[in-house]
Scaffold this active site. Sequence first.
Site, PDB file in Angstrom:
ATOM      1  N   CYS A 105       0.834  -1.210   0.000  1.00 50.88           N
ATOM      2  CA  CYS A 105       0.000   0.000   0.000  1.00 50.88           C
ATOM      3  C   CYS A 105       0.865   1.256   0.000  1.00 50.88           C
ATOM      4  O   CYS A 105       0.605   2.208  -0.743  1.00 50.88           O
ATOM      5  CB  CYS A 105      -0.914   0.008   1.218  1.00 50.88           C
ATOM      6  SG  CYS A 105      -2.031  -1.409   1.336  1.00 50.88           S
ATOM      7  N   THR A 106       1.898   1.250   0.838  1.00 52.89           N
ATOM      8  CA  THR A 106       2.760   2.423   0.924  1.00 52.89           C
ATOM      9  C   THR A 106       3.612   2.561  -0.330  1.00 52.89           C
ATOM     10  O   THR A 106       3.871   3.674  -0.798  1.00 52.89           O
ATOM     11  CB  THR A 106       3.652   2.341   2.173  1.00 52.89           C
ATOM     12  OG1 THR A 106       2.880   1.897   3.288  1.00 52.89           O
ATOM     13  CG2 THR A 106       4.248   3.694   2.504  1.00 52.89           C
TER      14      THR A 106
END
Length: 209
Positions: A105-106
Site C-alpha cells: 500500500c505504501t
Amino acid sequence: MSTKQHHAEQQHNARRELQQTIAGDSARQAQRRSVTRVASVAAAIVAVGLVVFGLWSAQPTNVSGSSQAPAFTLKTTAGTSVSLADYRGKPVILYFNEGAGCGACTQQMAGIEKNPGFAQAGIVVLPIVMNTAAQIKPDLDRFGVKTPYLLDDGTVSKAYGTLGKGMHADLPGHGFVLIDANGVQRWQGNYPSMWLDPATLLNEVKSRL
C-alpha cells in the site's frame, strides 16, 4: 524325530514367524508413510490451487458514477485538517488502503509520488487510512512517502463503500475514488492485487474527466 530335533524345529519356526511379523510391520509402516506423503502432496497441491484461484479471481472492479461525493474533514499525519471542499475546482483521487503494515500500500503511494503526471494534470491524490499518525508514520518514513495521510476512524471509508473490499472486513481494500472539480464522484476502482501502475491510474482518471 528326537526331542532335540523337535526343539530346533520349533525355534526355527518361531524365528520365521518373528521375521514375517517384522517384515509385515515394516511393509505396513512403509505403506502408511507412502499414504501420508501422497496426502501431504495432495494437500499442498490443493493449497497452491486455492492460492492460484484466489489470485486469478481477485480481479479489479471498476464502477462509473455521477453522484455527489460524500463530504468529509479529516486530521492528517502532518497535524493539519483536510476537507474535501478544500479542493473544489480540482480533480481529486482518494486512495483508500489498508495502511500500517501493508508495504504494498505504501509502495503504491510512493510510486504515485514519483509520477509527475498527476501534478502536471492538476490532480490531487489524498491517501486515506484507518490508523493513527503514530501507526502509519514508520511506513511512510520507510518508503520515503511525503504526502500527508488522512486519518479516518472508519466513517469516511464506510461512506465511500470501501470497507471489506480487501482481505479484512473492517478495513478498506486497495482502491481509488475519482472526484471531479465539481465534487462529483466519477469513478471507483478496487484492486485486490494491491497494486495499480501509477501511469495506468493516471490514464484511467484522465479518461473519465
